[in-house]
Motif scaffolding. Structure first.
Motif, mmCIF file in Angstrom:
data_model
loop_
_atom_site.group_PDB
_atom_site.id
_atom_site.type_symbol
_atom_site.label_atom_id
_atom_site.label_comp_id
_atom_site.label_asym_id
_atom_site.label_seq_id
_atom_site.Cartn_x
_atom_site.Cartn_y
_atom_site.Cartn_z
ATOM 1 N N GLN A 93 4.673 13.781 2.859
ATOM 2 C CA GLN A 93 5.158 12.543 3.447
ATOM 3 C C GLN A 93 4.609 11.394 2.611
ATOM 4 O OE1 GLN A 93 3.550 10.822 7.185
ATOM 5 N NE2 GLN A 93 5.656 11.022 7.912
ATOM 6 N N GLN A 94 5.500 10.509 2.212
ATOM 7 C CA GLN A 94 5.100 9.308 1.484
ATOM 8 C C GLN A 94 5.381 8.105 2.360
ATOM 9 O OE1 GLN A 94 7.477 9.589 -2.089
ATOM 10 N NE2 GLN A 94 5.856 10.693 -3.164
ATOM 11 N N ARG A 95 4.416 7.162 2.382
ATOM 12 C CA ARG A 95 4.588 5.959 3.197
ATOM 13 C C ARG A 95 4.155 4.758 2.378
ATOM 14 N NH1 ARG A 95 1.393 5.246 8.699
ATOM 15 N NH2 ARG A 95 -0.292 5.119 7.215
ATOM 16 N N ALA A 96 5.000 3.729 2.385
ATOM 17 C CA ALA A 96 4.672 2.452 1.753
ATOM 18 C C ALA A 96 4.587 1.407 2.848
ATOM 19 C CB ALA A 96 5.746 2.062 0.738
ATOM 20 N N ARG A 97 3.577 0.535 2.746
ATOM 21 C CA ARG A 97 3.396 -0.562 3.700
ATOM 22 C C ARG A 97 3.358 -1.867 2.925
ATOM 23 N NH1 ARG A 97 -0.157 2.938 4.120
ATOM 24 N NH2 ARG A 97 -1.916 1.669 3.481
ATOM 25 N N ALA A 98 3.995 -2.895 3.464
ATOM 26 C CA ALA A 98 4.013 -4.196 2.800
ATOM 27 C C ALA A 98 3.712 -5.296 3.802
ATOM 28 C CB ALA A 98 5.373 -4.439 2.154
ATOM 29 N N ARG A 99 3.041 -6.333 3.302
ATOM 30 C CA ARG A 99 2.827 -7.556 4.082
ATOM 31 C C ARG A 99 3.330 -8.708 3.229
ATOM 32 N NH1 ARG A 99 -1.470 -11.365 4.904
ATOM 33 N NH2 ARG A 99 -2.762 -10.174 3.463
ATOM 34 N N VAL A 100 4.263 -9.459 3.793
ATOM 35 C CA VAL A 100 4.890 -10.578 3.100
ATOM 36 C C VAL A 100 4.511 -11.864 3.822
ATOM 37 C CG1 VAL A 100 7.127 -11.604 2.474
ATOM 38 C CG2 VAL A 100 6.803 -9.135 2.299
ATOM 39 N N VAL A 101 4.173 -12.890 3.046
ATOM 40 C CA VAL A 101 3.811 -14.195 3.587
ATOM 41 C C VAL A 101 4.801 -15.205 3.027
ATOM 42 C CG1 VAL A 101 1.998 -15.945 3.732
ATOM 43 C CG2 VAL A 101 1.378 -13.529 3.613
ATOM 44 N N LEU A 102 5.318 -16.075 3.894
ATOM 45 C CA LEU A 102 6.200 -17.124 3.387
ATOM 46 C C LEU A 102 5.907 -18.436 4.083
ATOM 47 C CD1 LEU A 102 8.655 -17.804 5.565
ATOM 48 C CD2 LEU A 102 9.549 -15.677 4.689
ATOM 49 N N GLU A 150 10.012 12.037 3.994
ATOM 50 C CA GLU A 150 9.403 13.365 4.044
ATOM 51 C C GLU A 150 10.197 14.316 3.176
ATOM 52 O OE1 GLU A 150 7.833 15.293 7.452
ATOM 53 O OE2 GLU A 150 7.844 13.420 8.589
ATOM 54 N N ALA A 151 9.481 15.180 2.484
ATOM 55 C CA ALA A 151 10.118 16.206 1.664
ATOM 56 C C ALA A 151 9.486 17.550 2.026
ATOM 57 C CB ALA A 151 9.921 15.913 0.187
ATOM 58 N N THR A 152 10.305 18.575 2.145
ATOM 59 C CA THR A 152 9.835 19.917 2.461
ATOM 60 C C THR A 152 10.423 20.884 1.447
ATOM 61 O OG1 THR A 152 9.814 19.372 4.807
ATOM 62 C CG2 THR A 152 9.729 21.698 4.242
ATOM 63 N N SER A 153 9.620 21.814 1.000
ATOM 64 C CA SER A 153 10.146 22.845 0.107
ATOM 65 C C SER A 153 9.637 24.208 0.589
ATOM 66 C CB SER A 153 9.712 22.590 -1.336
ATOM 67 O OG SER A 153 8.323 22.685 -1.462
ATOM 68 N N GLY A 160 0.823 -1.208 0.000
ATOM 69 C CA GLY A 160 0.000 0.000 0.000
ATOM 70 C C GLY A 160 0.849 1.246 0.000
ATOM 71 N N ARG A 161 0.297 2.298 -0.555
ATOM 72 C CA ARG A 161 0.994 3.581 -0.634
ATOM 73 C C ARG A 161 0.078 4.686 -0.141
ATOM 74 N NH1 ARG A 161 3.357 3.727 -6.726
ATOM 75 N NH2 ARG A 161 5.181 2.416 -6.396
ATOM 76 N N GLU A 162 0.723 5.674 0.479
ATOM 77 C CA GLU A 162 -0.042 6.810 0.971
ATOM 78 C C GLU A 162 0.830 8.059 0.885
ATOM 79 O OE1 GLU A 162 -2.612 7.416 4.911
ATOM 80 O OE2 GLU A 162 -0.487 7.031 5.301
ATOM 81 N N THR A 163 0.243 9.125 0.407
ATOM 82 C CA THR A 163 0.928 10.413 0.366
ATOM 83 C C THR A 163 0.069 11.422 1.108
ATOM 84 O OG1 THR A 163 1.907 9.913 -1.787
ATOM 85 C CG2 THR A 163 1.880 12.222 -1.123
#
Length: 184
Positions: A104-113, A136-139, A89-92
């Motif tokens: 702010q950008q955030r990526a979330r991952a769920r891995v199954v093995l 995070e990026a600031t301008s 998932g991605r969120e900005t």
């Protein structure tokens, strides 16, 4: 103990389009490579190549080794690890103010093995791991630093999910090695 990473696929909603190339699933390959790297770094196991056996076979052929000789020289494994990226998932989020903005950008991952005994097909361990990565990026004055998605976050989130599982993976493989060692 000899182990290998087998099939590792991207089953998330990001499973097609930009994240799939002509040779297959880039995110699945990345997850496989990250897991292989972490297992090799422990220096506790012999990690054998499986995803790119075709490339190894082609190289052996260039060296004058027949397909039969190549296959005969391959080592079997005590455990085969199979897995998937179940979610990505991605969120900005962002804020603007009079003289600047931030994002702010955030990526979330769920891995199954799962770990499988190749001699019997028995699944002897399964686990899910989750991880996330943020940037995070600031301008100021509205210039620069806020365009586009930082795609490195996807890999970092997948890596964080794998790292969150490593202690249990190592513990399970070590226990399996101990049981096999006393049974022989």
């Amino acid at each position: 103990m000899k182990i290998a990473i087998g099939r590792f696929t991207n089953e998330s909603t990001y499973g097609a389009g930009l994240f799939t190339d002509q040779s297959g699933d880039r995110l699945g390959k990345q997850a496989s490579d990250l897991l292989t790297n972490h297992l090799a770094e422990t220096q506790r196991y012999i990690v054998l190549e499986r995803p790119d056996l075709g490339r190894l076979s082609a190289e052996a052929n260039l060296m004058g080794i027949s397909e039969q000789e190549f296959k005969k020289g391959l080592k079997g494994v005590d455990a085969l690890i199979l897995g998937s990226i179940a979610e990505l998932g991605r969120e900005t989020t962002g804020k603007s103010w009079f003289v600047g903005q931030s994002k702010q950008q955030r990526a979330r991952a769920r891995v199954v093995l799962r770990m499988v005994d190749p001699r019997t097909g028995e699944v002897f361990f399964t686990q899910e791991g989750s991880g996330e990565a943020t940037i995070e990026a600031t301008s100021t004055l509205g210039f620069g630093g806020t365009a586009g998605w930082d795609s490195t976050l996807d890999g970092k989130a997948i890596d964080a999910a794998i790292v969150n599982m490593m202690n249990n993976i190592v513990r399970t493989l070590d226990a399996r090695r101990s049981v096999r060692g006393t049974a022989q």
